[in-house]
Structure formats: C-alpha cells, structure tokens
Scaffold this motif. Structure first.
Motif, PDB file in Angstrom:
ATOM      1  N   LEU A  56       0.823  -1.206   0.000  1.00  0.00           N
ATOM      2  CA  LEU A  56       0.000   0.000   0.000  1.00  0.00           C
ATOM      3  C   LEU A  56       0.862   1.262   0.000  1.00  0.00           C
ATOM      4  CD1 LEU A  56      -2.798   1.252   0.057  1.00  0.00           C
ATOM      5  CD2 LEU A  56      -2.790   1.033   2.556  1.00  0.00           C
ATOM      6  N   LEU A  57       1.977   1.238   0.729  1.00  0.00           N
ATOM      7  CA  LEU A  57       2.868   2.400   0.745  1.00  0.00           C
ATOM      8  C   LEU A  57       3.349   2.745  -0.670  1.00  0.00           C
ATOM      9  CD1 LEU A  57       5.091   1.651   3.889  1.00  0.00           C
ATOM     10  CD2 LEU A  57       3.307   3.397   3.679  1.00  0.00           C
ATOM     11  N   VAL A  58       3.742   1.724  -1.422  1.00  0.00           N
ATOM     12  CA  VAL A  58       4.229   1.951  -2.785  1.00  0.00           C
ATOM     13  C   VAL A  58       3.091   2.363  -3.712  1.00  0.00           C
ATOM     14  CG1 VAL A  58       5.258   0.838  -4.796  1.00  0.00           C
ATOM     15  CG2 VAL A  58       6.161   0.377  -2.523  1.00  0.00           C
ATOM     16  N   ALA A  59       1.960   1.685  -3.605  1.00  0.00           N
ATOM     17  CA  ALA A  59       0.831   2.005  -4.487  1.00  0.00           C
ATOM     18  C   ALA A  59       0.358   3.441  -4.278  1.00  0.00           C
ATOM     19  CB  ALA A  59      -0.312   1.024  -4.246  1.00  0.00           C
ATOM     20  N   ARG A  60       0.379   3.906  -3.046  1.00  0.00           N
ATOM     21  CA  ARG A  60       0.008   5.300  -2.786  1.00  0.00           C
ATOM     22  C   ARG A  60       0.929   6.252  -3.528  1.00  0.00           C
ATOM     23  NH1 ARG A  60      -0.801   4.768   3.733  1.00  0.00           N
ATOM     24  NH2 ARG A  60      -3.055   4.329   3.775  1.00  0.00           N
ATOM     25  N   GLU A  61       2.234   5.971  -3.495  1.00  0.00           N
ATOM     26  CA  GLU A  61       3.192   6.846  -4.174  1.00  0.00           C
ATOM     27  C   GLU A  61       2.925   6.877  -5.680  1.00  0.00           C
ATOM     28  OE1 GLU A  61       7.127   5.625  -3.214  1.00  0.00           O
ATOM     29  OE2 GLU A  61       7.003   6.254  -1.114  1.00  0.00           O
ATOM     30  N   VAL A  62       2.632   5.730  -6.251  1.00  0.00           N
ATOM     31  CA  VAL A  62       2.343   5.683  -7.684  1.00  0.00           C
ATOM     32  C   VAL A  62       1.040   6.427  -7.986  1.00  0.00           C
ATOM     33  CG1 VAL A  62       1.825   4.161  -9.639  1.00  0.00           C
ATOM     34  CG2 VAL A  62       3.609   3.520  -7.991  1.00  0.00           C
ATOM     35  N   ALA A  63       0.036   6.205  -7.143  1.00  0.00           N
ATOM     36  CA  ALA A  63      -1.265   6.847  -7.364  1.00  0.00           C
ATOM     37  C   ALA A  63      -1.187   8.354  -7.232  1.00  0.00           C
ATOM     38  CB  ALA A  63      -2.280   6.283  -6.362  1.00  0.00           C
ATOM     39  N   TRP A  64      -0.377   8.825  -6.306  1.00  0.00           N
ATOM     40  CA  TRP A  64      -0.308  10.268  -6.042  1.00  0.00           C
ATOM     41  C   TRP A  64       0.807  10.967  -6.798  1.00  0.00           C
ATOM     42  CZ3 TRP A  64      -0.642   9.456  -0.003  1.00  0.00           C
ATOM     43  CH2 TRP A  64      -1.913   8.925   0.307  1.00  0.00           C
ATOM     44  N   GLY A  65       1.532  10.214  -7.651  1.00  0.00           N
ATOM     45  CA  GLY A  65       2.567  10.834  -8.472  1.00  0.00           C
ATOM     46  C   GLY A  65       3.838  11.176  -7.739  1.00  0.00           C
ATOM     47  N   THR A  66       4.102  10.537  -6.602  1.00  0.00           N
ATOM     48  CA  THR A  66       5.315  10.843  -5.828  1.00  0.00           C
ATOM     49  C   THR A  66       6.334   9.714  -5.879  1.00  0.00           C
ATOM     50  OG1 THR A  66       4.310   9.963  -3.784  1.00  0.00           O
ATOM     51  CG2 THR A  66       4.016  12.322  -4.237  1.00  0.00           C
ATOM     52  N   PHE A  67       6.058   8.678  -6.664  1.00  0.00           N
ATOM     53  CA  PHE A  67       6.935   7.511  -6.686  1.00  0.00           C
ATOM     54  C   PHE A  67       8.286   7.835  -7.315  1.00  0.00           C
ATOM     55  CE2 PHE A  67       8.694   3.905  -9.035  1.00  0.00           C
ATOM     56  CZ  PHE A  67       8.843   2.982  -8.003  1.00  0.00           C
ATOM     57  N   LYS A  68       9.353   7.336  -6.695  1.00  0.00           N
ATOM     58  CA  LYS A  68      10.701   7.401  -7.251  1.00  0.00           C
ATOM     59  C   LYS A  68      11.239   5.974  -7.342  1.00  0.00           C
ATOM     60  CE  LYS A  68      11.827  11.992  -5.420  1.00  0.00           C
ATOM     61  NZ  LYS A  68      12.753  12.782  -4.548  1.00  0.00           N
ATOM     62  N   ALA A  69      11.804   5.629  -8.463  1.00  0.00           N
ATOM     63  CA  ALA A  69      12.322   4.273  -8.670  1.00  0.00           C
ATOM     64  C   ALA A  69      13.650   4.125  -7.938  1.00  0.00           C
ATOM     65  CB  ALA A  69      12.480   3.985 -10.156  1.00  0.00           C
ATOM     66  N   GLU A  70      13.570   3.710  -6.712  1.00  0.00           N
ATOM     67  CA  GLU A  70      14.742   3.515  -5.871  1.00  0.00           C
ATOM     68  C   GLU A  70      14.455   2.385  -4.893  1.00  0.00           C
ATOM     69  OE1 GLU A  70      15.086   7.355  -4.125  1.00  0.00           O
ATOM     70  OE2 GLU A  70      13.432   7.044  -2.714  1.00  0.00           O
ATOM     71  N   PRO A  71      15.499   1.715  -4.381  1.00  0.00           N
ATOM     72  CA  PRO A  71      15.272   0.636  -3.420  1.00  0.00           C
ATOM     73  C   PRO A  71      14.555   1.142  -2.179  1.00  0.00           C
ATOM     74  CG  PRO A  71      17.520   0.590  -4.250  1.00  0.00           C
ATOM     75  CD  PRO A  71      16.922   1.889  -4.710  1.00  0.00           C
ATOM     76  N   LYS A  72      13.595   0.368  -1.725  1.00  0.00           N
ATOM     77  CA  LYS A  72      12.872   0.693  -0.500  1.00  0.00           C
ATOM     78  C   LYS A  72      13.132  -0.454   0.478  1.00  0.00           C
ATOM     79  CE  LYS A  72       9.451   3.174  -3.219  1.00  0.00           C
ATOM     80  NZ  LYS A  72      10.011   4.492  -2.937  1.00  0.00           N
TER      81      LYS A  72
END
Length: 326
Positions: A259-275
């Motif tokens: 959910l943490l990752v999906a939120r970032e993608v949905a809200w346009g804040t995702f960065k492709a980096e290791p989490k």
C-alpha cells in the motif's frame, strides 16, 4: 450562508477523497510464483493487492506464474496492456523485469525482495533476517537437542540471509546450537518439505524454521507428527497453521508495504529507488504465539526484546554483512 459554507466543505472533501484515490483508471497487477493458499509469502502478497484495491479504489488483477517463461510472459502482458503498477513477487523476477521494462518503460514494476533499481523497476527489500535472528534466539533457548532445522524452497539470497540470521540468533543464546539446512529446489512441494523435516528430526532436530512457501506446509505436518518438535513461521504470522507447534513467526507485513508503494504511484510521488524495510520500519517483526508463551522463559523474552531494540537502532547486525541496495 451556513448552507453555502457547508456545501463548500463537502465539495472540498470530495475533491480531497478523489485525489487520495489516485489517478482515474489506475490498474495494479500482481504476479506470484506460487499459490496464494500458502499461508505465507504469496498469500500475504495477495492480501496486499486486495488492500491496495480497497484503499485506493483501483482495478486489480492477479496471475500465478510458476516457471520463468510464464513469469516473463505475464510481466510482458501486463506491461503491454498499460498497467500502471505491477508487483513481481520474488527475487527471481529481477532480470526479467529489467528486460520487459526496457521494452515497456512506462509501468512501474516492483520486485519484492529484489536487489536493484533500473529504469522504472524498483525493489522492495525486506530484512527478514532481522526477525529470523530473534526467532533463532528463542529456538536456541528452548531446544533440548541443540540441533535446529531450516527448510528453504530455493537457495536465493534473501532466503539464505534469513537462514544466516536464524543461525546467528541461535548461537547468540546457545553456543552449542547446530543449525542444519535443506533446500528443496521447490516452493510448492509439501511432500518434499515433510520428508526433509522428518530426515532432520531423525538426525535430532527438535526446532525448525523455514522459508519455503507452500512447501513449508509439509514441515508443519512433520512437526505435528513428531512429539516435542516445534516450528517458527516465516513471512506471515503462521501460528494458526499449527497452534500447538508454532512458537513464533518472522513476519513481513506485505499488505502495508504494498500500500505504501501504491500510494506513491497513485499520487505521483513515486521514485524508482530501493525501499528497505527492517524491524525499525514495523513492516518486519517477530511475532510470538501467545498460546505457547509459557515455553519461553521471561529472561529469554527480555533478551529477545533487547536484541530487537538494538537491531532497530542499528547497533546489532542480524547477519555478517548486508549488501548495499543498488
């Protein structure tokens, strides 16, 4: 005037809800390498997909793909269909995710237990070894034979790290602890899991850990068949699988991390980096089975809690060396 203000507040609230739900038409997919009925790794991922669906109101899809060719085909199909986010559930997806992303660069591809970020491919790195270290401490304290068993599915780096954490945790409590491991070369063969566990039991093992997905159901079965043998679960709270034999579990809260990752993608804040998630994040934790709490002395429980605090603070390493995410 009051009605007008109330209407404004309601309208703003609805706008805010739509923003939090993410972009219209967002689609999220999950590819698992095994059955979602494994009560562990794949089941947790599927629950994560459902939580993403229910929390963000997005369309979701799931497919089970067991072989490398099936897995790459599933990845390519979802990417070609324009899915916004694809969870490729397992270390084994890393290379194929990079190949597919080179052809279809738009979708975000998350490789759970992956190792590097390339383009729009990013790994979720779970330090399960931190929880397995704590499980190993308990195992080292309660074993009577000083022989511990570990059953793995396929020898992948994250699984080997979990084994190392287990073995090191046991030695921290019991210098005589002898940890023995078996890899099945399968995540699905419960019969092989049972036979491997029974062979270790005949060799004297009385406490087990695993990282074998559905194949581990055979390990639980072997423990139920063998008086005085106990098991520690992996990837989920598995106390319900064998309530009278599971002392505790090394847990990954897969739904929360998804959910943490999906939120970032949905809200346009995702960065492709290791989490990276460890004990400090709360995504990784050791969960004791309350039904068997009396098997673990209070002094040992206190040492486990102290170790958990030290790992979270970064002053205790669960394994000899951690590979830096790339």
């Amino acid at each position: 005037m009051r009605r007008w203000c109330f209407a404004i507040v309601v309208m703003l609230s609805l706008v805010a809800c739509r923003e939090k739900a993410g972009k219209p038409g967002m689609r999220v997919a999950l590819i698992t390498p095994g059955s979602i009925a494994d009560a562990a790794w794949n089941a947790g991922a599927y629950q994560g997909l459902l939580q993403v669906r229910d929390s963000l109101g997005v369309a979701v899809s799931h497919v089970e793909a067991r072989t490398p060719s099936e897995q790459e085909e599933a990845l390519r199909t979802y990417a070609a269909q324009g899915y916004d986010l694809v969870f490729a559930h397992g270390f084994e997806f890393q290379g194929m995710a990079e190949r597919v992303s080179a052809q279809y660069p738009e979708p975000v591809v998350i490789v759970t237990s992956g190792e590097r970020a390339v383009g729009n491919v990013a790994p979720l790195i779970y330090r399960l070894e931190e929880a397995s270290y704590l499980a190993g401490m308990v195992a080292g304290g309660i074993t009577r034979s000083n022989i511990l068993g570990f059953v793995g599915g396929i020898e992948l780096p994250p699984i080997e790290a979990a084994y190392e954490g287990w073995a090191r945790g046991a030695l921290a409590i019991n210098p005589r602890a002898d940890s023995r491991k078996v890899y099945l070369n399968s995540f699905d063969d419960a019969a092989a899991g049972r036979e491997a566990a029974l062979a270790l039991i005949r060799a004297g093992a009385d406490v087990f850990h695993h990282n074998a997905d559905a194949a581990a159901l055979g390990v639980f079965q072997a423990a139920r068949e063998s008086p005085g043998v106990y098991v520690f679960g992996a990837n989920a709270d598995q106390s319900r699988v064998a309530p009278d034999r599971v002392v505790g579990s090394a847990i990954i809260d897969l739904p929360h991390s998804f959910l943490l990752v999906a939120r970032e993608v949905a809200w346009g804040t995702f960065k492709a980096e290791p989490k990276v998630f460890g004990l400090k994040s709360g995504v990784i934790r050791y969960g004791p089975n309350p039904a068997l709490a009396d098997r673990v002395p209070a002094a040992l429980q206190a040492r486990v809690q102290a170790a958990a605090d030290s790992i979270a603070a970064g002053t205790l390493q669960a394994v000899a060396a951690l590979a830096a995410p790339r």
